[in-house]
Design a protein around this motif. Sequence first.
Motif, short mmCIF file in Angstrom:
data_model
loop_
_atom_site.label_atom_id
_atom_site.label_comp_id
_atom_site.label_asym_id
_atom_site.label_seq_id
_atom_site.Cartn_x
_atom_site.Cartn_y
_atom_site.Cartn_z
N UNK A 1 0.84 -1.21 0.00
CA UNK A 1 0.00 0.00 0.00
C UNK A 1 0.87 1.26 0.00
N UNK A 2 1.97 1.23 0.76
CA UNK A 2 2.87 2.37 0.79
C UNK A 2 3.53 2.62 -0.55
N UNK A 3 3.98 1.55 -1.18
CA UNK A 3 4.61 1.70 -2.50
C UNK A 3 3.60 2.22 -3.52
N UNK A 4 2.39 1.69 -3.46
CA UNK A 4 1.34 2.15 -4.38
C UNK A 4 1.04 3.63 -4.16
N UNK B 1 -5.24 3.33 -11.97
CA UNK B 1 -5.82 2.03 -12.31
C UNK B 1 -4.74 0.97 -12.45
N UNK B 2 -3.62 1.34 -13.07
CA UNK B 2 -2.53 0.38 -13.25
C UNK B 2 -1.88 0.02 -11.92
N UNK B 3 -1.69 1.01 -11.04
CA UNK B 3 -1.08 0.71 -9.74
C UNK B 3 -2.01 -0.14 -8.89
N UNK B 4 -3.32 0.08 -9.01
CA UNK B 4 -4.29 -0.75 -8.29
C UNK B 4 -4.18 -2.21 -8.75
N UNK C 1 3.13 10.42 -9.58
CA UNK C 1 2.61 10.51 -10.94
C UNK C 1 1.32 11.31 -10.99
N UNK C 2 0.91 11.90 -9.87
CA UNK C 2 -0.33 12.67 -9.85
C UNK C 2 -1.54 11.80 -10.11
N UNK C 3 -1.50 10.56 -9.66
CA UNK C 3 -2.59 9.58 -9.86
C UNK C 3 -2.89 9.30 -11.33
N UNK C 4 -1.96 9.63 -12.20
CA UNK C 4 -2.16 9.41 -13.63
C UNK C 4 -2.32 7.92 -13.96
#
Length: 64
Positions: free
Chosen positions: A27-30, A43-46, A37-40
């Motif tokens: 969760x910390x790494x995500x 979806x991919x990190x999830x 990346x400004x949440x760009x």
Amino acid sequence: MGKLGDMANKAKEMAKGHPDQADKGVAGAERVVDERTGNKYDAQTDRGADAVRRSYGSDGTTER
């Protein structure tokens, strides 16, 4: 298997033994990636975090 593969296997075994701590690390790494990346790529990190959690048998229901 090479050293990297051995290290990955050891990390996976440790995560299986301590899933709550591993979940916090994932969760910390995500969170860091999302912040940088400004949440760009949210979806991919999830999806990536979910795949990592599945690799050591966690369902990701622990506190993040």
